[in-house]
Design an enzyme around this catalytic site. Structure first.
Site, short mmCIF file in Angstrom:
data_model
loop_
_atom_site.label_atom_id
_atom_site.label_comp_id
_atom_site.label_asym_id
_atom_site.label_seq_id
_atom_site.Cartn_x
_atom_site.Cartn_y
_atom_site.Cartn_z
CB ILE A 98 0.73 -5.92 0.37
CG1 ILE A 98 0.96 -5.41 1.79
CG2 ILE A 98 1.73 -7.01 0.00
CD1 ILE A 98 0.46 -6.37 2.85
CB CYS A 99 1.98 -5.35 -5.21
SG CYS A 99 1.77 -6.12 -6.82
CG LEU A 100 1.91 -11.74 -2.06
CD1 LEU A 100 3.29 -12.03 -2.65
CD2 LEU A 100 1.92 -12.05 -0.57
#
Lengths: 164, 491
Positions: A98-100
């Site tokens: 995930i890119c957060l």
């Protein structure tokens, strides 16, 4: 160096367990609709969580399974969160990473498991299309919602099917 | 397009970019180091750019000590938190620690108000309270461990991170509840977003807004001041002050003699800075205790270098040498204790008071005066007792000085020499002496009335260069009338 190594050792992991214990209590006494989280049987620092796709999004009524892993210096470092359920989303790659920002450099010790899961849930309905891990999904999100929805459903698996 | 083998693919490029973005030089050293001489900084820059050399060479004269903080991205917050606790120790008052705990407790409302979950922040806050308790216990038992407890706590990664997180949350909550004060310094005016991105994240260095917020939330209400001194390559001969918060009471009046927290900022990194006077000399430097007279003389000889040209001044400074027209009793009002011929008995006298309030008026004394013609009334001479911890007077019977008048000038010249050398003298300080700076906060004089505070009789103003005594003005009555009217209008 020696000083910090000591600090990180026994003292720190005791705090992680304490903090996670506290969060578990909190989650069990005040459950948040649409999300669940529970630690592993043997290992308190590995959790399994689920989030339900928000209404009026392509993810509506879908349930996603995630794994969360907590480092010994949690909450001073973010948990490692992965999607276990295959998901078609601009900010998640095909291995579930995930890119957060709040799971990376914007992590704050004031966040907890519930806030992380709520952020992930809202990311489903509001992807950050300017820095996608899945470029096709980012493009289709605005261009072709119908095709987008089809790809989401095609990729999705029910949690029960995952374990098999 | 170039050869695809030489050009990294997008994916590789992204990977490399990620690596370089995530790269951080390994931070070494203790989280908070021992206090050390700031000459070390001078040495570090000995081969650096000339501007650094000049600035760091001037540093030790003003700031005798410094303390390193590990450059792991938390150093600014850590430095502020550490010096805050250290300043509480400098006050050395258990009730001050209790007051601060009560105040920090009440700041919990601020954190709740911002929407932080009490369940979460209380863990961090309790680490700070725990430290306050430990320090208070140590002060109460007077076991001398407080400074070590503080240093150890801050070198424990877990405790240290909890306290840092706590002060960051205080800073963030302060900025958000005082948004009007900060909004103009925030680019898009999004105060909440700014705090979430620049104060709350675990890995974010203290910026100006964070420092200013802590100065207001944590430091000023404790009665302390905060200074940040900036060492960079900008032209100049000394480090410059990039941030300053004066210690004031809750009526915004300056508190004289209040502890000042000082940080040294080099681009990207904070350390802690001390003036010689900030540092208690007792616990860590037993060697200095052996020569307390050095300390006593330091006040006295501050601006005097015993060169040949100043001999006249030296003689002038020796009490009783030149009673220049003014009555002795007036010039040395504090020296009222009786002279005892036995030097041994003087060790009982604590050598603190006499010199400070009695500056010698430097009258231009030519060498012609050295013949001691100035008449001294015998009764004056017998009343007067030289300050006994002054080594020159202990070398020989002090009474003889005035009574046997003309000693040849050369003798007096010789006599001035030992004054600089024999600082050690026969005088030892009492073991019950308080640490320098002890109770400096108590100089605030809690019982003073507002009338006395503004009075020119209030000696606290001696340290305030901007002090204006209250004066009666012919227009005064009108102005008070205006004020009253104005008030009634506004309320």
């Amino acid at each position: 160096m020696a000083l910090s190594a000591n600090g990180r050792g026994n003292g720190a992991s005791a705090t992680v367990a304490q903090r996670l214990q506290k969060e578990l209590m909190d989650i069990m006494t005040k459950p948040t609709p649409g999300i669940t989280a529970f630690p592993d049987d043997e290992n308190m620092t590995v959790w399994t969580a689920t989030i339900t796709g928000p209404d009026e999004t392509p993810y509506e009524n879908l349930v996603f399974k995630l794994s969360m892993e907590f480092a010994p210096n949690y909450p001073y470092s973010p948990p490692t969160v992965l999607y276990k359920t295959p998901i078609y989303h601009p900010n998640v790659d095909f291995s579930g990473r995930i890119c957060l920002d709040v799971l990376k450099d914007k992590w704050s010790a004031i966040y907890n498991i519930t806030t992380v899961l709520l952020s992930l849930q809202s990311l489903l309905g509001e992807p950050n299309n300017s820095s996608p891990l899945n470029g096709q999904a980012a493009e289709l999100w605005d261009k072709d919602p119908v095709e987008y929805k089809r790809l989401v459903l095609a990729r999705h698996k029910e949690p029960e099917d995952l374990d098999a | 397009m170039a050869d695809p083998a030489a050009m990294p693919s997008d994916e590789e490029y992204a990977y490399l970019q990620k690596l370089s973005g995530e790269y951080q030089p390994e931070a070494t050293g203790p989280l908070v180091g021992e206090r050390q001489s700031s000459a070390t900084i001078t040495t570090q820059y000995a081969t650096a750019d000339p501007i650094y050399r000049v600035k760091t060479a001037a540093l030790p004269a003003k700031y005798a000590y410094f303390r390193t903080c590990r450059g792991d991205g938390h150093c600014g917050w850590r430095a502020i938190a550490f010096t805050y606790f250290e300043a509480l120790l400098r006050v050395g008052d258990v009730s001050k620690l209790e007051d601060e705990e009560a105040r920090l407790n009440s700041l919990g409302n601020l954190l709740d108000h911002i929407g932080y979950s009490r369940d979460l922040w209380i863990d961090f806050a309790e680490e700070a309270f725990e430290l306050l308790h430990k320090l208070a216990r140590s002060l109460r038992h007077m076991d001398g461990q407080a400074a070590d407890i503080l240093l150890q706590t801050f070198n424990d990664m877990n405790a240290s991170m909890a306290i840092i997180t706590y002060v960051k949350l205080l800073a963030s909550a302060w900025v958000q509840t005082h948004a009007d004060d900060f909004v103009h310094f925030i680019d898009n005016g999004d105060v909440r977003g700014y705090c979430a991105n620049n104060i709350e994240p675990t890995m974010c260095e203290a910026d100006n807004i964070g420092v200013a917020a802590l100065a207001e939330a944590l430091i000023k209400p404790a009665g302390f001041g905060l200074e940040v001194w900036y060492l960079d390559r900008s032209p100049g001969e000394e480090i410059n002050r990039s941030f300053h918060s004066e210690p004031t009471d809750h009526h915004h009046r300056p508190i004289p003699g209040a502890p000042m927290l000082r940080l040294l900022y080099r681009p990207g990194h904070y350390d802690i800075l001390y003036k010689a006077g900030d540092v208690p000399q007792v616990q860590h430097q037993p060697a200095l205790r052996q020569q307390p007279l050095h300390v006593a003389l330091a006040n006295y000889t501050d601006d005097f270098v015993p060169t040949a040209t100043s001999v006249a001044d030296v003689m002038n400074m020796i009490p009783g040498m030149y009673p220049t027209g003014v009555g002795l009793g007036q010039r040395w009002p504090s020296l009222s204790y009786d002279f005892s011929p036995s030097p041994a008995s003087h060790t009982q006298v604590t050598p603190i008071q006499p010199y400070a309030p009695a500056p010698t008026p430097v009258t231009p004394v030519s060498t012609a005066h050295l013949d001691f013609v100035t008449p001294i009334h015998p009764n004056n001479a017998s009343q007067y007792n030289p300050p006994s911890h002054h080594s020159i007077h202990l070398d020989q019977p002090p009474v003889t000085l005035p009574i046997h008048p003309p000693p040849p000038p050369p003798v007096s010249l010789e006599r001035s020499a030992p004054m600089t050398v024999e600082r050690g003298g026969p005088f030892r300080s009492s073991m019950y002496e308080l640490e320098p700076g002890f109770g400096s906060s108590m100089q605030v004089q809690p019982f003073q009335t507002s009338i006395f505070r503004n009075s020119h009789f209030n000696t606290a103003h001696f340290r305030n260069p901007d002090f204006m005594p209250e004066q009666w003005l012919p227009d005064g009555e009108y102005s008070t009338g205006n004020k009253g009217r104005h008030k009634s209008h506004s309320s």
